[in-house]
Motif scaffolding. Structure first.
Motif, PDB file in Angstrom:
ATOM      1  N   ILE A  44       0.834  -1.212   0.000  1.00 17.95           N
ATOM      2  CA  ILE A  44       0.000   0.000   0.000  1.00 17.95           C
ATOM      3  C   ILE A  44       0.857   1.246   0.000  1.00 17.95           C
ATOM      4  CG2 ILE A  44      -0.247   0.328   2.501  1.00 17.95           C
ATOM      5  CD1 ILE A  44      -3.043   0.637  -0.098  1.00 17.95           C
ATOM      6  N   LYS A  62       1.800   1.807  -3.390  1.00 17.09           N
ATOM      7  CA  LYS A  62       0.587   1.888  -4.195  1.00 17.09           C
ATOM      8  C   LYS A  62       0.481   0.743  -5.196  1.00 17.09           C
ATOM      9  CE  LYS A  62       0.333   6.912  -3.745  1.00 17.09           C
ATOM     10  NZ  LYS A  62       0.218   8.223  -4.452  1.00 17.09           N
ATOM     11  N   ARG A 106      -6.661  -0.498  -1.527  1.00 13.37           N
ATOM     12  CA  ARG A 106      -6.910  -0.199  -0.108  1.00 13.37           C
ATOM     13  C   ARG A 106      -7.796  -1.254   0.539  1.00 13.37           C
ATOM     14  NH1 ARG A 106      -4.484   2.919   3.742  1.00 13.37           N
ATOM     15  NH2 ARG A 106      -5.915   3.041   5.509  1.00 13.37           N
ATOM     16  N   ASP A 123      -7.097  -3.260   4.114  1.00 17.98           N
ATOM     17  CA  ASP A 123      -8.054  -3.268   5.227  1.00 17.98           C
ATOM     18  C   ASP A 123      -8.449  -4.686   5.613  1.00 17.98           C
ATOM     19  OD1 ASP A 123      -7.954  -0.531   5.268  1.00 17.98           O
ATOM     20  OD2 ASP A 123      -9.811  -0.250   4.122  1.00 17.98           O
TER      21      ASP A 123
END
Length: 338
Positions: free
Chosen positions: A120, A123, A127, A131
């Motif tokens: 993350i 990138k 996302r 999570d």
């Protein structure tokens, strides 16, 4: 002289002789100095005794929270224990396996989360995937905590400082929730428990002070009503009443006793205990009247702290001799001392 006149004359002479002898006897007795106290009617609360037992305020039936064979059992009746002391230990191979499994899943979740964190930051991942990895770590952590808590239940410990009173299992027995292993009580705080009939319940109120007599103690204890059961026992139709007891030497759980429940207000005719003389089966006392000690045969009743109840043989206000009564003779002259 007619025979009946002669007989009357003889009886008169004999009677006069006896009276003269009694007078000489009374006159021969030395005058005694006595102290007196008037027999008085005193208000008294009549009580009925109800049997009961001394119990600890704090007592518990200790049981296991999980199922398992007892590998160790250290609870011995009479042993004093501290809160947290080991009482029993259960086998927990299955629970330990769940702990190991939960820890392995946590390691895997943490590893996945570390990788997703790196991705993350560059990138290189969504996302949503990050999570999800974070959620798996939290779930795995909770699973480890749950498994370790269950493993801790394999150790049965004392819930408070107290004394083991009953042993209800042994090594090799199967322990399970709902099956007590032992009973523990705190001996420092005691109370008296009695079952009162419904007819007597209205004579008891919260905070009321009542006399409790324990068979092994010389003096009664003043106890305070702390609990009254709101409903009756369906079998005995009695209400459980609990009274807090003061600390006293020799007082311990399991002792038998009686609590005096007030049932009526009455008046008793009381005299000092020292005034009553016992000769065999007879109970006697002396009253001072017209300068003489007169013997009275009486019947006594209750023995109270401030005197003895007189049921018959004495009237209210009579001046009862309260000192050296046993040394007096019926009819002996007396002088009342202040």
């Amino acid at each position: 002289m007619k025979p009946w006149i002669l007989l009357s004359t003889l009886l008169l002479l004999v009677s006069c002789g006896r009276h003269e002898a009694a007078s000489h006897k009374a006159a021969a007795l030395s005058e005694a100095k006595v102290k007196v106290q008037g027999a008085r009617l005193q208000p008294h609360t009549a009580a009925e005794e109800v049997v009961g037992t001394v119990r600890s305020k704090l007592r518990a039936m200790v049981e296991a929270k999980i199922s398992g064979r007892l590998l160790e059992y250290t609870a011995i009746p009479g042993t004093k224990v501290k809160k947290g002391d080991l009482l029993a230990r259960l086998e927990n191979q299955e629970i330990q396996a769940k702990v190991d499994q939960a820890k392995a899943m946590l390691e895997q979740a943490q590893s996945d989360f570390s990788r997703q964190k790196q991705l993350i930051e560059s990138k290189a991942t969504a996302r949503q995937d990050f999570d999800a990895a974070d959620a798996r770590v939290k779930v795995a952590t909770a699973s480890v905590s749950e498994a370790e808590t269950m493993a801790g239940y394999a150790r049965v410990t004392a819930p408070f400082d107290g004394v083991i009173t009953r042993k209800l299992a042994d090594v090799g027995d199967l322990a399970m929730p709902g099956k007590p292993l032992l009973e523990i009580e705190a001996p420092t705080s005691l109370r008296f428990e009695a079952d009162l009939p419904e007819a007597m319940l209205d004579r008891v109120s919260m905070g009321a002070k009542m006399q409790v007599r324990i068979a092994t103690l010389p003096q009664p204890l003043e106890a305070v009503v702390s609990e009254i059961a709101p409903v009756a026992d369906p079998v005995s139709r009695t209400f459980l009443v609990k009274l807090d007891l003061p600390s006293a030497e020799g007082l311990r759980t399991g002792q038998f006793g009686r609590v005096a429940v007030p049932v009526a207000e009455t008046k008793l005719l009381l005299v000092p205990a020292a005034s009553v003389i016992r000769r065999g089966q007879m109970e006697l006392l002396f009253v001072a009247k017209d300068g003489h000690a007169l013997l009275r045969l009486v019947k006594t009743g209750k023995v109270l702290s401030d005197g003895i109840e007189i049921l018959s043989g004495l009237e209210e206000g009579a001046q009862v001799v309260i000192n050296d009564a046993a040394k007096l003779t019926d009819g002996q002259p007396v002088t009342i001392q202040p």
